[in-house]
Design an enzyme around this catalytic site. Structure first.
Site, mmCIF file in Angstrom:
data_model
loop_
_atom_site.group_PDB
_atom_site.id
_atom_site.type_symbol
_atom_site.label_atom_id
_atom_site.label_comp_id
_atom_site.label_asym_id
_atom_site.label_seq_id
_atom_site.Cartn_x
_atom_site.Cartn_y
_atom_site.Cartn_z
ATOM 1 N N HIS A 60 0.783 -1.238 0.024
ATOM 2 C CA HIS A 60 0.126 0.174 0.005
ATOM 3 C C HIS A 60 0.944 1.309 -0.048
ATOM 4 C CE1 HIS A 60 -3.865 -2.143 0.719
ATOM 5 N NE2 HIS A 60 -3.097 -3.003 1.277
ATOM 6 N N ASN B 170 -10.244 -3.003 2.375
ATOM 7 C CA ASN B 170 -9.853 -3.224 0.927
ATOM 8 C C ASN B 170 -11.006 -2.863 0.160
ATOM 9 O OD1 ASN B 170 -7.143 -3.399 0.994
ATOM 10 N ND2 ASN B 170 -7.307 -5.532 0.711
ATOM 11 N N HIS C 232 -3.886 0.780 11.873
ATOM 12 C CA HIS C 232 -3.764 -0.442 12.589
ATOM 13 C C HIS C 232 -5.334 -1.047 12.885
ATOM 14 C CE1 HIS C 232 -2.656 -3.599 15.121
ATOM 15 N NE2 HIS C 232 -2.041 -2.822 16.090
HETATM 16 FE FE1 HDD Z 1 -2.434 -4.869 5.553
HETATM 17 C C1 HDD Z 1 -1.054 -1.751 5.339
HETATM 18 C C2 HDD Z 1 -5.517 -3.685 4.158
HETATM 19 C C3 HDD Z 1 -3.758 -8.077 5.403
HETATM 20 C C4 HDD Z 1 0.476 -6.133 7.019
HETATM 21 N N1 HDD Z 1 -3.287 -2.943 4.682
HETATM 22 C C5 HDD Z 1 -2.287 -1.987 4.804
HETATM 23 C C6 HDD Z 1 -3.157 -0.772 4.154
HETATM 24 C C7 HDD Z 1 -4.427 -1.303 3.964
HETATM 25 C C8 HDD Z 1 -4.415 -2.870 4.141
HETATM 26 C C9 HDD Z 1 -5.565 -0.622 3.230
HETATM 27 C C10 HDD Z 1 -2.807 0.415 3.988
HETATM 28 C C11 HDD Z 1 -2.839 1.324 5.333
HETATM 29 C C12 HDD Z 1 -2.406 2.699 4.941
HETATM 30 O O1 HDD Z 1 -3.378 3.403 4.302
HETATM 31 O O2 HDD Z 1 -1.702 3.195 5.591
HETATM 32 N N2 HDD Z 1 -4.399 -5.724 4.942
HETATM 33 C C13 HDD Z 1 -5.329 -4.926 4.409
HETATM 34 C C14 HDD Z 1 -6.299 -5.821 4.248
HETATM 35 C C15 HDD Z 1 -6.035 -7.015 4.726
HETATM 36 C C16 HDD Z 1 -4.621 -6.986 4.994
HETATM 37 C C17 HDD Z 1 -7.854 -5.478 3.982
HETATM 38 C C18 HDD Z 1 -6.618 -8.305 4.604
HETATM 39 C C19 HDD Z 1 -7.883 -8.478 4.933
HETATM 40 N N3 HDD Z 1 -1.727 -6.769 6.050
HETATM 41 C C20 HDD Z 1 -2.614 -7.892 5.979
HETATM 42 C C21 HDD Z 1 -1.750 -9.019 6.823
HETATM 43 C C22 HDD Z 1 -0.502 -8.500 6.974
HETATM 44 C C23 HDD Z 1 -0.725 -6.957 6.889
HETATM 45 C C24 HDD Z 1 -2.067 -10.342 6.702
HETATM 46 C C25 HDD Z 1 0.596 -9.019 7.927
HETATM 47 C C26 HDD Z 1 0.243 -9.992 8.869
HETATM 48 N N4 HDD Z 1 -0.549 -3.965 5.955
HETATM 49 C C27 HDD Z 1 0.340 -4.743 6.611
HETATM 50 C C28 HDD Z 1 1.683 -3.737 7.040
HETATM 51 C C29 HDD Z 1 1.075 -2.290 6.266
HETATM 52 C C30 HDD Z 1 -0.357 -2.925 5.754
HETATM 53 C C31 HDD Z 1 2.889 -4.339 6.523
HETATM 54 C C32 HDD Z 1 1.983 -1.817 5.343
HETATM 55 C C33 HDD Z 1 2.049 -0.268 5.846
HETATM 56 C C34 HDD Z 1 1.351 -0.243 6.862
HETATM 57 O O3 HDD Z 1 0.869 -1.554 7.423
HETATM 58 O O4 HDD Z 1 1.095 0.724 7.805
HETATM 59 O O5 HDD Z 1 1.608 -3.532 8.157
#
Ligand code: HDD
Length: 666
Positions: A70, A143, A334
Site C-alpha cells: 500500500h 480493501n 492499525h
Molecule cells: Fe495490511 C497496510 C489492508 C492483510 C500487514 N493493509 C495496509 C493498508 C491497507 C491494508 C488498506 C494501508 C494502510 C494505509 O493506508 O496506511 N491488509 C489489508 C487488508 C488485509 C490485510 C484488507 C486483509 C484482510 N496486512 C494484512 C496482513 C498483514 C498486513 C495479513 C500482515 C500480517 N498491511 C500490513 C503492513 C502495512 C499494511 C505491513 C504496510 C504499511 C502499514 O501496514 O502501515 O503492516
C-alpha cells in the site's frame, strides 16, 4: 464548513511560510540562500557553512521507508454521521448518537506498486478509515475487495514476495501479471476467490469515489449488556461502483499516473464531496455455525442476499490534505486500534495483522512515538506511563512514570468498563496449542464460483480477458498450466477459454456444481448517476460561442463536468479552452461530445482519434448537428447525434449515466 475537533487540533501544527523571513531551524535569519560559503568565489566550500550543512543534511534525510504494501496512496479528511443509533448491538460511543459527527481521515491505496507507481494498475485498493472518536481512534483498515488471498497471516510475507516485482530484476512494477504471482496462486489455492475479484473489473476502479470498501474480516460488536454479534463492515459509494476497461487503465497509467488522486483532489476542491454509506452485516453469536462456510475464514463473503447489509450512516470526504507527507504518508493505521464495543474475531489473518501494523510503523516512522504525529493523535486526551524514545514531543511533568504508585495517587488510573475502560470480550476457548487450520477453511472454490455465477456476460468476458492477459504474461509453461487447471475448479468454461488463449492444454478438472449467485456482486446492478462524470467537449475555436455556453450550462445542470478541448488553448467567447488534443486524451474522460468542427485536417484527425478511442472503450459519444458525420460507422448504444440539439443533449446525458455500453461491437 465548520471546523471539527480534528481540524482544530491540526490547526496548531499548521505553518504558513508565505510572507515570512527565511531562517535556519534554529530561528537564525539567513542572509543568502544561493551561495555556499567558499574560500573565494572560485574556491572550495568551507566546513563552517552551518547553513549549507543544515539544509543539505535535512534534504538527505527527507525520505522514509515506503510502506511494504500500500505504498502508493492518497488521503482526505471528512466526517462520519450516523443515520440511526446502533446501541442495540454496540456500545461504541461514535455509533450511539445520530447528532454527533465524527471526524475521519481516509487513505486509499494500491497494494503492490511502489510509492511512485501508476494508480490505475490492476490491483486491490486499500480503503483505510481513521475515526477520531471521543473514546480514542478507531481504524477500519479495509480493501475494495471483501476477501483476501490467504487465510493465515503467517503466509502474508510469502504472498507479498510473490506479487511484488521479482527480486532478481525488479520487474514488473505494480503488476500481478508475472510468474511468481501465478506460481503462488496455483500453489496456494485458498487464493482462488480473491483472484477472481482481482481479475474482475473491481481491480480497475474508475475512481476512489466509485468503489466499495470492506472490513474483510469478521469483527465483533458488543452492546452495553455485554451481548455480542459478529459483524462485517461495508462502505457503499453513493455514486455506485464503476470501473475502467483494461486497455483504458493501461493507457491512463502513462497519460496520467496520478489519475485517481487527481480525481479525488479535484472533486473535493470542486465541492463534489465523495460519500460512502456505512453498512453492517450482523450475525447473532448462536448463528455462527449455520453456514456452509466458516465465518472466520477471510476468503469468504457473507452473501448480502442471505445476511442483509444494514445501512447505518454516511461518511463524507470534504477536505483535502494540506501536506501529503505530513498527513497521507505519516498516517499510521492499525486494525488493532479499536474502541469499547468493537472487538476481534479469531480470524487467523486478522490475528496476525494485530501484530504487524505497529511493528511496521516502528521502522517506517522511526520509533515508538508515531502516535504523537499530528495526523495520528486522538482528539481525546491520552495519558500513560510510556516515556522517551526517538522524537518524543510530549513533555511529561513529574517524577512518576509507573503503575501502581502512591506519589501521584496511583494516576493515571485505569477505568472500569462503566467508565469507558476497554474490556476484551470474554470468549471461552478450550483448545490445544497447534499449528494448523480448521477443516472448515478447506473449501477454496465454492465462493469463487459464486462470484463467477454472479457476473453479467460482459463482466465474465472481462474476467476471461484479464486471466488471459495475466497468465499470458507468465513465462513458465508449467505455471500457466497449473493456473489453468486450478481455475477449472471454479468454472470449466472459464478455464477452457484461458487455456485456449494462452496455448495451454485443455484444463484438468471437472468444473463446479455450485449454481448459487449473489446479484449484489455484479456492477451491472449498481447505482448509476451522471454526477461528476467528466465530458470532453471538442470545439472549433471559430464555433458558435453562445451555443457552446448553452451546452456547457446544460451539462453542468445535469451534474456533468465538461472540459473544453480544441487544437489550441485560448478562449471561445467567455469560455476558456481547457485542453489541446495533445494535453488531454480520450482515456481521461467518461464521454466525448463534439460541439463544433473545423475543416482543418489535423483537427479532424484528432477528433476522429478521440471518438474512435471513446467508442472502443464503450463510453458515450455525442455530436451536434454540424459534427454528426464524424460518427458515421460508430453504431450501437450510447452514440447520439441528430439535428434536434436539445433532445440530443438529453440523450447524451442519459448515455453518460449508463457508464458503459457493453453491447457495442468493437
Ligand atoms: Fe495490511 C497496510 C489492508 C492483510 C500487514 N493493509 C495496509 C493498508 C491497507 C491494508 C488498506 C494501508 C494502510 C494505509 O493506508 O496506511 N491488509 C489489508 C487488508 C488485509 C490485510 C484488507 C486483509 C484482510 N496486512 C494484512 C496482513 C498483514 C498486513 C495479513 C500482515 C500480517 N498491511 C500490513 C503492513 C502495512 C499494511 C505491513 C504496510 C504499511 C502499514 O501496514 O502501515 O503492516
Amino acid at each position: 464548513m465548520g471546523k471539527n475537533r480534528k481540524d482544530e487540533q491540526l490547526e496548531q501544527f499548521r505553518v504558513d511560510d508565505r510572507g515570512q523571513k527565511l531562517t535556519t531551524n534554529q530561528g537564525l535569519r539567513v542572509s543568502d540562500d544561493e551561495h555556499s560559503l567558499k574560500a573565494g568565489v572560485r574556491g572550495p566550500t568551507l566546513l563552517e557553512d552551518f547553513h549549507f550543512r543544515e539544509k543539505m543534511t535535512h534534504f538527505d534525510h527527507e525520505r522514509i521507508p515506503e510502506r511494504i504494501v500500500h505504498a502508493r496512496g492518497f488521503a482526505a479528511h471528512g466526517e462520519f454521521e450516523l443515520y440511526e443509533s446502533m446501541q442495540d448491538v454496540t456500545r461504541a460511543g461514535f455509533l450511539q448518537d445520530p447528532s454527533v459527527k465524527t471526524p475521519v481521515f481516509v487513505r486509499f491505496s494500491t497494494v503492490a506498486g511502489s510509492r511512485g507507481s501508476a494508480e490505475t494498475v490492476r490491483d486491490a485498493r486499500g480503503f483505510s478509515t481513521k475515526f477520531y472518536t471521543e473514546e480514542g481512534n478507531y481504524d477500519l483498515v479495509g480493501n475494495n475487495i471483501p476477501v483476501f488471498f490467504i487465510q493465515d497471516a503467517i503466509k502474508f510475507p510469502d504472498f507479498v514476495h510473490a506479487v511484488k516485482p521479482e527480486p532478481h530484476n525488479e520487474m514488473p512494477q505494480a503488476a500481478s501479471a508475472h510468474d511468481t504471482f501465478w506460481d503462488f496462486v496455483a500453489n496456494n489455492q485458498e487464493s482462488a476467490h480473491m483472484v477472481m475479484w482481482a481479475m474482475s473489473d473491481r481491480a480497475i476502479p474508475r475512481s476512489y469515489r466509485m468503489m466499495e470498501g470492506f472490513g474483510v474480516h469478521t469483527f465483533r460488536f458488543i452492546n452495553a449488556e455485554g451481548r455480542a454479534h459478529f459483524v462485517k463492515f461495508h462502505w457503499k459509494p453513493v455514486l455506485g461502483v464503476h470501473s475502467l476497461v483494461w486497455d483504458e487503465a493501461q493507457k491512463i497509467a502513462g497519460k496520467d499516473p496520478d489519475f485517481h488522486r487527481r480525481d479525488l483532489w479535484e472533486s473535493i476542491e470542486a465541492g463534489d464531496f465523495p460519500e460512502y454509506e456505512l453498512g453492517v452485516q450482523l450475525l447473532a453469536e448462536e448463528d455462527e455455525f449455520k453456514f456452509d462456510f466458516d465465518i472466520l475464514d477471510p476468503t469468504k463473503i457473507w452473501p448480502e442476499e442471505d445476511i442483509p447489509v444494514r445501512i447505518v450512516g454516511k461518511m463524507t470526504l470534504n477536505r483535502n490534505v494540506d501536506n501529503v507527507f505530513a498527513e497521507a504518508e505519516q498516517v499510521a493505521f492499525h486494525p488493532g486500534h479499536v474502541v469499547p464495543g468493537i472487538d476481534f474475531s479469531n480470524d487467523p489473518l486478522l490475528q496476525g495483522r494485530l501484530f504487524s501494523y505497529t511493528d511496521t510503523q516502528l521502522i517506517r516512522l522511526g520509533g515508538p512515538n508515531f502516535h504523537e504525529l499530528p495526523i495520528n493523535r486522538p482528539v481525546c486526551p491520552f495519558h500513560n506511563n510510556q516515556r522517551d524514545g526517538y522524537n518524543r514531543m510530549t513533555i511529561n511533568k513529574g517524577p512518576v512514570s509507573y503503575h501502581k504508585n502512591s506519589l501521584a495517587d496511583n494516576t493515571p488510573s485505569t477505568s472500569s468498563e462503566e467508565e469507558g475502560g476497554y474490556v476484551h470480550y470474554q470468549e471461552k476457548i478450550e483448545a490445544k496449542k497447534v499449528r494448523g487450520r480448521s477443516v472448515s477453511f478447506d473449501d477454496h472454490f465454492s465462493q469463487a464460483t459464486l462470484f463467477w455465477n454472479s457476473m453479467s456476460p460482459p463482466e465474465k468476458q472481462h474476467i476471461i480477458e484479464a486471466f488471459s492477459f495475466e497468465i499470458g504474461k507468465v513465462k513458465s509453461k508449467s505455471v500457466q498450466q497449473q493456473a489453468v487447471d486450478m481455475f477449472a475448479n471454479v468454472d470449466l468454461d472459464l478455464a477452457t477459454q484461458i487455456a485456449d488463449s494462452v496455448g495451454a492444454n485443455p484444463p484438468l478438472g471437472r468444473g463446479s456444481d455450485v449454481t448459487k449467485a449473489s446479484p449484489a456482486l455484479s456492477q451491472e446492478n449498481t447505482v448509476k448517476k451522471p454526477n461528476t462524470r467528466k465530458v470532453g467537449v471538442i470545439v472549433d475555436k471559430q464555433g458558435d460561442s453562445v451555443e457552446l455556453l448553452q451546452l456547457i450550462y446544460s451539462f453542468k445542470a445535469a451534474g456533468l463536468k465538461p472540459e473544453i478541448i480544441s487544437n489550441k488553448l485560448g478562449t471561445l467567447g467567455e469560455l476558456a479552452i481547457d485542453h489541446t488534443f495533445k494535453t488531454a486524451d480520450p482515456v481521461l474522460f467518461d464521454a466525448i461530445y463534439v460541439a463544433s468542427v473545423s475543416e482543418d485536417l489535423t483537427f479532424l484527425k484528432e477528433t476522429g482519434r478521440y471518438l474512435t478511442e471513446t467508442y472502443n472503450h464503450y463510453k458515450a459519444l455525442g455530436a451536434s448537428s454540424t459534427a454528426q458525420d464524424l460518427l458515421i460507422g460508430m453504431d450501437g448504444p450510447g452514440v447520439v447525434a441528430g439535428n434536434d440539439n436539445e433532445r440530443l443533449v438529453d440523450s447524451f446525458i442519459h448515455a453518460v449515466t449508463a457508464h458503459r455500453h457493453w453491447s457495442r461491437i468493437v
